[in-house]
Design an enzyme around this catalytic site. Structure first.
Site, short mmCIF file in Angstrom:
data_model
loop_
_atom_site.label_atom_id
_atom_site.label_comp_id
_atom_site.label_asym_id
_atom_site.label_seq_id
_atom_site.Cartn_x
_atom_site.Cartn_y
_atom_site.Cartn_z
N GLU A 11 0.88 -1.17 0.00
CA GLU A 11 0.00 0.00 0.00
C GLU A 11 0.91 1.21 0.00
OE1 GLU A 11 -2.94 0.32 3.08
OE2 GLU A 11 -4.16 -1.29 2.26
N GLU A 23 -5.69 9.97 9.44
CA GLU A 23 -4.38 9.50 9.92
C GLU A 23 -4.05 10.08 11.29
OE1 GLU A 23 -3.61 7.39 7.85
OE2 GLU A 23 -4.31 8.11 5.91
#
Lengths: 274, 429
Positions: free
Chosen positions: A43, A54
């Site tokens: 990824e 995040e």
């Protein structure tokens, strides 16, 4: 079966890094190290200025990558030039796809992604409700679109998400944002049980940081384990110095996680009672 | 939709998907999956309590707006500005709402709704601190624990408001990412919400974010235009020719405009912060303005498709305004749609003009406005010919919170109407 789905024939280790942290060339070395360490799928993050899903670790990585000048074009060129034999998934936020090529939609980005060899996308700020145009573009160009199933996802939404998802399901191990944790959340087993009936690989991410955790997650029924922050921590702590040993550290960490995944699969394969 | 309409529903109009929560091509719900159930739970609660007045929510909200919030606020004829502009000027005095800004209308509505939903905690982001202050006050009033995220740069610019939030018992969490302004504070609040979504409500501070926030915040704020429309007809015997309001995220703008949107004879001016320049410095990733309606392009930020200040790749640039309350790179999706359909005219004034207008309103009318509101006054001052014969200018908040910034910024400039600051040096500052 897509390349991505095929990569989950055996339980898979899926590492994440943001391209360009601290530079594109260092990312190339890091990615190769992860593959040597046993990565089955990569990824690779395309940095966006507002990474709202995040935690601090990956947020920091994204900021460093943007400062290093990583744009969508730089990212796509990088993936095109990568010499690895595992599928690459692009992880980013919707606005970058939406803006690419002045197309007022995600299709041009998907077309270019297909050209450079990207196998699929994870877009954290694109829930099923908004994913129609991207799903259509992915279908047109033969790419997978991976959805994140959260601990809060249930009922008809879950059904719809599974229907729309291809490649694998990203099972979010805990509520909140990304970030390495020392323990495996109880929510992980619950989340896996919730999706166990569906015939699509399930990869668990958010908070995984050790081989032991990876082993337990696969034992709990996952087809793969996604690890980001624990790897980015290594880049943040030891990267960007002359002669640093970050590739060795990443390879060692990848090996530990990959072996954890394999051990979990072996435990699952053992007959009951042994 | 106003709070008077309990049954009418005007869901998104001509959208791609033709579904609720969109305004033309703007709006939507671009949020992480973990937040979707919360967004849907909120949508359901909004429809039941706010639109349906279930359990008497709207009655209680209106009572608290009156008794705690000090509504209705006056619509005041501004005699000296009227002479100066050569047109009838009425000021909608949102600076007189409890706490000193229109922000309480929304904060009180949302904190009350959080209580009706059984949430145990609220979080909020704030730029100038007015929304944080309003949320902290509403949370104290309704006995709900509250945490507010605020950029470090804004904390420096708005110390009185930080103290007010603390006085009301709220935690204030500094956010140092980026330039430390509103955009970063929103990111951090969304992260908190994603972590604690099961027992926490996010009191978003403007008509931005995923559906139902833009529509819901506008509904709470539309009390401004509901009152103003009634008051102006009562006092002047007619509708105004124009309504002028400043626009950052756009909550006072939508609040001041909403009830006039159907009145085609009323021109609606959204005054954005032109900052020091309308150009964008792509290399530095900075727009020295916050004029997303005037200069932005379509994109997806903080849960909605709207107009944004962004570079050619789609990364959002840092905005700037002397007014921290306008310092945001996006704008509400409904406002973007009203601009696209030519119902609202976006205009902008620069930092200098806003500061001059701050002094102008203070001297001419005895009203010290928020720097945000000063932008609206500055446009009226610069373009009286566009106002028609009767205009309503929304004074969205009072200026106490901005005094430190104004002293500092005034000292840097040669403003024609600023008072002398010599008194400070004379006393050995």
């Amino acid at each position: 079966m897509s390349d991505l789905e095929a990569a989950f024939d055996e339980p898979a280790f899926v590492p994440y890094l943001c391209v360009g942290d601290p530079s594109v060339e260092r990312t190339r070395e890091y990615v190769q190290a992860l593959v040597r360490g046993g990565a089955d799928v990569l990824e690779l993050g395309l940095p966006f200025s507002e990474p709202i899903a995040e935690g601090p670790t990956i947020q920091g990585s994204v900021v460093r990558a943007l400062e290093a000048g990583v744009t969508p074009e730089v990212y796509l060129d990088f993936v095109e030039s990568l010499d690895v034999d595992v599928p690459v998934v692009c992880m980013t936020y919707y606005n970058l796809l939406y803006q690419y090529g002045d197309s007022d939609g995600p299709e041009s980005f998907v077309a270019r992604a297909a050209e450079v060899g990207i196998s699929g996308f994870v877009i954290p700020d694109l829930p099923a409700e908004e994913a129609g145009p991207l799903r259509a573009a992915c279908d047109e160009h033969g790419l997978d679109l991976v959805f994140i199933v959260a601990p809060t996802t249930a009922g008809e939404r879950l059904e719809r998400m599974v229907e729309l998802s291809s490649g694998y399901l990203y099972v979010q191990a805990r509520l909140g944002v990304t970030g390495a944790k020392a323990d495996v959340s109880d929510q992980t087993a619950e989340s896996l049980a919730k999706v166990s009936q569906y015939d699509i690989p399930k990869a668990v991410g958010f908070g995984v940081s050790s081989g032991d955790q990876a082993r337990h997650i696969v034992e709990a029924g996952a087809d793969g384990v996604i690890v980001g922050s624990a790897l980015v921590d290594i880049v943040a702590e030891f990267g960007d110095a002359d002669g640093d040993d970050v590739p060795d550290r990443l390879e060692a960490m990848a090996r530990e996680l990959s072996e954890g995944v394999t051990a979990g699969a072996e435990d699952m394969a053992k007959p009951e009672g042994q | 939709m106003s709070l008077n309409d309990e049954t009418r529903r005007e869901d998104g109009d001509t959208t791609d998907e033709d579904r609720p929560g969109t305004f033309g091509r703007y709006g939507g719900q671009y949020v992480p999956e973990a937040l979707m159930p919360a967004v849907q739970e909120l949508e359901d609660a909004y429809e039941r309590y706010v639109l349906g007045n279930e359990d008497g929510f709207v009655d209680e909200f209106r009572r608290r707006l009156r008794d705690f919030g000090g509504r209705p606020t006056p619509l005041q004829r501004a005699d000296r500005l009227s002479d100066r502009f050569g047109t009838e000027v009425y000021l909608k005095r949102e600076d007189l709402v409890h706490g000193g800004a229109h922000k309480l209308n929304n904060a009180l509505g949302q904190v009350l709704l959080a209580k009706y939903m059984g949430k145990e905690r609220v979080v909020a982001e704030t730029g100038a601190g007015q929304h944080g202050t309003a949320t902290a006050m509403a949370a104290a009033h309704l006995d709900v624990p509250c945490e507010v995220y605020m950029g470090t740069r804004d904390i420096q610019r708005q110390r009185p408001n930080v103290f007010r939030m603390r006085l009301n018992g709220s935690e204030v969490n500094p956010v140092s990412a980026g330039r430390g302004t509103l955009k970063e504070a929103i990111n951090e609040t969304m992260r908190d919400w994603a972590t604690n979504v099961e027992d926490t409500h996010y009191v978003i501070g403007s008509v931005v974010g995923p559906h139902p926030f833009p529509e819901m915040v506008r509904t709470f704020q539309s009390v401004i235009s509901e009152e103003a429309r009634e008051q102006v007809q009562e006092q002047a015997g007619r509708l105004p020719d124009s309504v002028v309001a400043c626009a950052g995220g756009g909550s006072n703008t939508m609040g001041a405009f909403h009830e006039f949107v159907g009145d085609e004879s009323v021109d609606l001016f959204a005054v954005e912060a032109g900052g020091s320049s309308l150009a964008v410095d792509e290399d530095a990733g900075v727009a020295p303005n916050s004029a997303s309606l005037s200069t932005g392009s379509d994109g997806v930020l903080h849960g909605a498709r709207t107009k944004l200040l962004q570079d050619s790749d789609g990364n959002v640039v840092e905005s700037h305004s002397v007014s921290s309350g306008l310092d945001y790179a996006g704008v509400g999706p409904e406002l973007a749609h009203l601009v696209d359909t030519d119902r609202v005219t976006p205009v902008n004034v620069d930092d200098d003009a806003a500061l001059e207008a701050f002094h102008l309103l203070s001297q001419e009318e005895g009203i010290i406005p928020a720097l945000e509101s000063a932008h609206a006054v500055a446009f009226a001052d610069a373009h009286p010919e566009q106002l028609g014969e009767l205009t309503v200018v929304n004074v969205s908040g009072r200026g106490d919170k901005d005094l430190e910034s104004v002293i500092e910024e005034t000292e840097k400039r040669e403003l024609s109407n600023a008072p002398s600051m010599d008194v400070f040096s004379e006393v050995g500052r």
